[in-house]
Design a protein around this motif. Structure first.
Motif, PDB file in Angstrom:
ATOM      1  N   ILE A   1      43.547  42.922  31.956  1.00 50.22           N
ATOM      2  CA  ILE A   1      42.637  41.794  32.153  1.00 50.22           C
ATOM      3  C   ILE A   1      41.186  42.248  32.003  1.00 50.22           C
ATOM      4  O   ILE A   1      40.378  41.601  31.336  1.00 50.22           O
ATOM      5  CB  ILE A   1      42.851  41.153  33.536  1.00 50.22           C
ATOM      6  CG1 ILE A   1      44.202  40.455  33.589  1.00 50.22           C
ATOM      7  CG2 ILE A   1      41.728  40.182  33.873  1.00 50.22           C
ATOM      8  CD1 ILE A   1      44.610  40.053  34.984  1.00 50.22           C
ATOM      9  N   LYS A   2      40.872  43.371  32.604  1.00 53.15           N
ATOM     10  CA  LYS A   2      39.484  43.846  32.621  1.00 53.15           C
ATOM     11  C   LYS A   2      39.008  44.292  31.245  1.00 53.15           C
ATOM     12  O   LYS A   2      37.861  44.045  30.864  1.00 53.15           O
ATOM     13  CB  LYS A   2      39.349  44.998  33.618  1.00 53.15           C
ATOM     14  CG  LYS A   2      37.951  45.522  33.755  1.00 53.15           C
ATOM     15  CD  LYS A   2      37.854  46.560  34.841  1.00 53.15           C
ATOM     16  CE  LYS A   2      36.426  47.043  34.986  1.00 53.15           C
ATOM     17  NZ  LYS A   2      36.291  48.010  36.071  1.00 53.15           N
TER      18      LYS A   2
ATOM     19  N   HIS B   1      35.806  52.747  41.341  1.00 55.10           N
ATOM     20  CA  HIS B   1      36.781  52.364  40.324  1.00 55.10           C
ATOM     21  C   HIS B   1      37.217  53.590  39.522  1.00 55.10           C
ATOM     22  O   HIS B   1      36.656  54.650  39.645  1.00 55.10           O
ATOM     23  CB  HIS B   1      36.183  51.312  39.386  1.00 55.10           C
ATOM     24  CG  HIS B   1      35.720  50.094  40.100  1.00 55.10           C
ATOM     25  ND1 HIS B   1      36.594  49.150  40.582  1.00 55.10           N
ATOM     26  CD2 HIS B   1      34.474  49.672  40.436  1.00 55.10           C
ATOM     27  CE1 HIS B   1      35.911  48.197  41.177  1.00 55.10           C
ATOM     28  NE2 HIS B   1      34.627  48.486  41.110  1.00 55.10           N
TER      29      HIS B   1
ATOM     30  N   SER C   1      50.737  46.283  38.823  1.00 55.83           N
ATOM     31  CA  SER C   1      49.437  45.732  39.241  1.00 55.83           C
ATOM     32  C   SER C   1      48.285  46.458  38.562  1.00 55.83           C
ATOM     33  O   SER C   1      47.332  45.830  38.088  1.00 55.83           O
ATOM     34  CB  SER C   1      49.273  45.842  40.759  1.00 55.83           C
ATOM     35  OG  SER C   1      50.212  45.043  41.414  1.00 55.83           O
ATOM     36  N   GLU C   2      48.346  47.774  38.520  1.00 53.84           N
ATOM     37  CA  GLU C   2      47.266  48.554  37.906  1.00 53.84           C
ATOM     38  C   GLU C   2      47.177  48.289  36.407  1.00 53.84           C
ATOM     39  O   GLU C   2      46.083  48.084  35.865  1.00 53.84           O
ATOM     40  CB  GLU C   2      47.461  50.050  38.171  1.00 53.84           C
ATOM     41  CG  GLU C   2      47.300  50.452  39.619  1.00 53.84           C
ATOM     42  CD  GLU C   2      45.921  50.161  40.183  1.00 53.84           C
ATOM     43  OE1 GLU C   2      44.928  50.166  39.425  1.00 53.84           O
ATOM     44  OE2 GLU C   2      45.831  49.923  41.404  1.00 53.84           O
TER      45      GLU C   2
ATOM     46  N   VAL D   1      47.644  38.323  38.643  1.00 55.40           N
ATOM     47  CA  VAL D   1      48.245  39.605  39.049  1.00 55.40           C
ATOM     48  C   VAL D   1      49.287  39.410  40.150  1.00 55.40           C
ATOM     49  O   VAL D   1      50.425  39.879  40.004  1.00 55.40           O
ATOM     50  CB  VAL D   1      47.165  40.633  39.446  1.00 55.40           C
ATOM     51  CG1 VAL D   1      47.804  41.931  39.931  1.00 55.40           C
ATOM     52  CG2 VAL D   1      46.226  40.913  38.277  1.00 55.40           C
TER      53      VAL D   1
ATOM     54  N   GLY E   1      43.028  53.695  38.570  1.00 53.80           N
ATOM     55  CA  GLY E   1      44.225  52.969  38.157  1.00 53.80           C
ATOM     56  C   GLY E   1      45.231  53.816  37.406  1.00 53.80           C
ATOM     57  O   GLY E   1      46.400  53.893  37.790  1.00 53.80           O
TER      58      GLY E   1
ATOM     59  N   LYS F   1      42.518  37.222  36.909  1.00 58.28           N
ATOM     60  CA  LYS F   1      42.779  38.065  38.082  1.00 58.28           C
ATOM     61  C   LYS F   1      43.821  37.450  39.001  1.00 58.28           C
ATOM     62  O   LYS F   1      44.658  38.145  39.558  1.00 58.28           O
ATOM     63  CB  LYS F   1      41.490  38.321  38.865  1.00 58.28           C
ATOM     64  CG  LYS F   1      40.571  39.292  38.211  1.00 58.28           C
ATOM     65  CD  LYS F   1      39.349  39.534  39.075  1.00 58.28           C
ATOM     66  CE  LYS F   1      38.399  40.474  38.371  1.00 58.28           C
ATOM     67  NZ  LYS F   1      37.198  40.745  39.174  1.00 58.28           N
TER      68      LYS F   1
ATOM     69  N   SER G   1      45.989  44.632  35.786  1.00 60.48           N
ATOM     70  CA  SER G   1      44.565  44.506  36.116  1.00 60.48           C
ATOM     71  C   SER G   1      43.693  45.143  35.040  1.00 60.48           C
ATOM     72  O   SER G   1      42.661  44.579  34.648  1.00 60.48           O
ATOM     73  CB  SER G   1      44.268  45.148  37.472  1.00 60.48           C
ATOM     74  OG  SER G   1      44.934  44.455  38.494  1.00 60.48           O
ATOM     75  N   ASN G   2      44.090  46.323  34.555  1.00 57.07           N
ATOM     76  CA  ASN G   2      43.332  46.975  33.484  1.00 57.07           C
ATOM     77  C   ASN G   2      43.341  46.134  32.212  1.00 57.07           C
ATOM     78  O   ASN G   2      42.326  46.021  31.528  1.00 57.07           O
ATOM     79  CB  ASN G   2      43.897  48.361  33.176  1.00 57.07           C
ATOM     80  CG  ASN G   2      43.457  49.407  34.173  1.00 57.07           C
ATOM     81  OD1 ASN G   2      42.613  49.156  35.025  1.00 57.07           O
ATOM     82  ND2 ASN G   2      44.042  50.582  34.079  1.00 57.07           N
TER      83      ASN G   2
END
Length: 174
Positions: free
Chosen positions: A88-89, A132, A81-82, A51, A135, A48, A85-86
């Motif tokens: 990574i998740k 959530h 960023s979106e 990012v 994104g 995280k 982040s996705n």
């Protein structure tokens, strides 16, 4: 033309670079801010805290390319960023690769991860009560088009194209 790759001595941005950011900035960003690089690729740890580092690297590339208009920069950094982040998740991978380049009228962003989860990136329309799931909706609203590719090895690339505003210097890239 092959993409210009931003590397550290180890071959990618490492967790050590991320942990000591912004002190590591000067060792990662070339003095010319990639003015001569019509395309740049970043491979960062799937953390995280990577990012904002990725955003800063792309901001430096945008500066080097003479892309200063907020109508291009803001959506580009939001999309990046979106997507990062996705990745990574939802990825089982240890790294995420970002590729950015410009064509005559578009800024192209790709984020690639190893995949490895049952989740396929899908645009949703969450309710106001949901925390959530916005994104890809933001990506769709901030770009002229976007999409995803799932490869045979289950890796995933999500991409977006953002219009360049008038007056932005352009060049053709891969």
């Amino acid at each position: 033309m092959l993409p210009t790759t931003m590397h550290s001595a180890e071959g990618m941005v490492t967790a050590r670079h991320i942990a000591s950011w912004p002190r590591e900035r000067n060792s990662l960003i070339p003095a010319d801010c990639w003015r001569s690089a019509p395309c740049v690729v970043f491979r960062l740890p799937a953390l995280k805290r990577a990012v904002p580092v990725c955003r800063n690297l792309v901001r430096a590339w945008l500066d080097g390319q003479g892309i200063h208009d907020d109508d291009t920069r803001y959506p580009a950094l939001l999309v990046l960023s979106e997507l990062f982040s996705n990745a990574i998740k939802y990825s089982a991978g240890r790294h995420v690769t970002c590729r950015i380049w410009k064509s005559a009228s578009l800024l192209h962003i790709e984020v690639h991860d190893r995949g490895g989860t049952a989740s396929v990136p899908l645009r949703r329309r969450p309710t106001q009560a949901q925390e959530h799931g916005r994104g890809l909706e933001l990506v769709a609203e901030s770009s002229s088009r976007w999409g995803r590719r799932i490869e045979a090895d289950d890796s995933c690339t999500v991409w977006a194209a953002i219009p360049l505003t008038a007056g932005v210097p352009t060049s053709m890239a891969p």
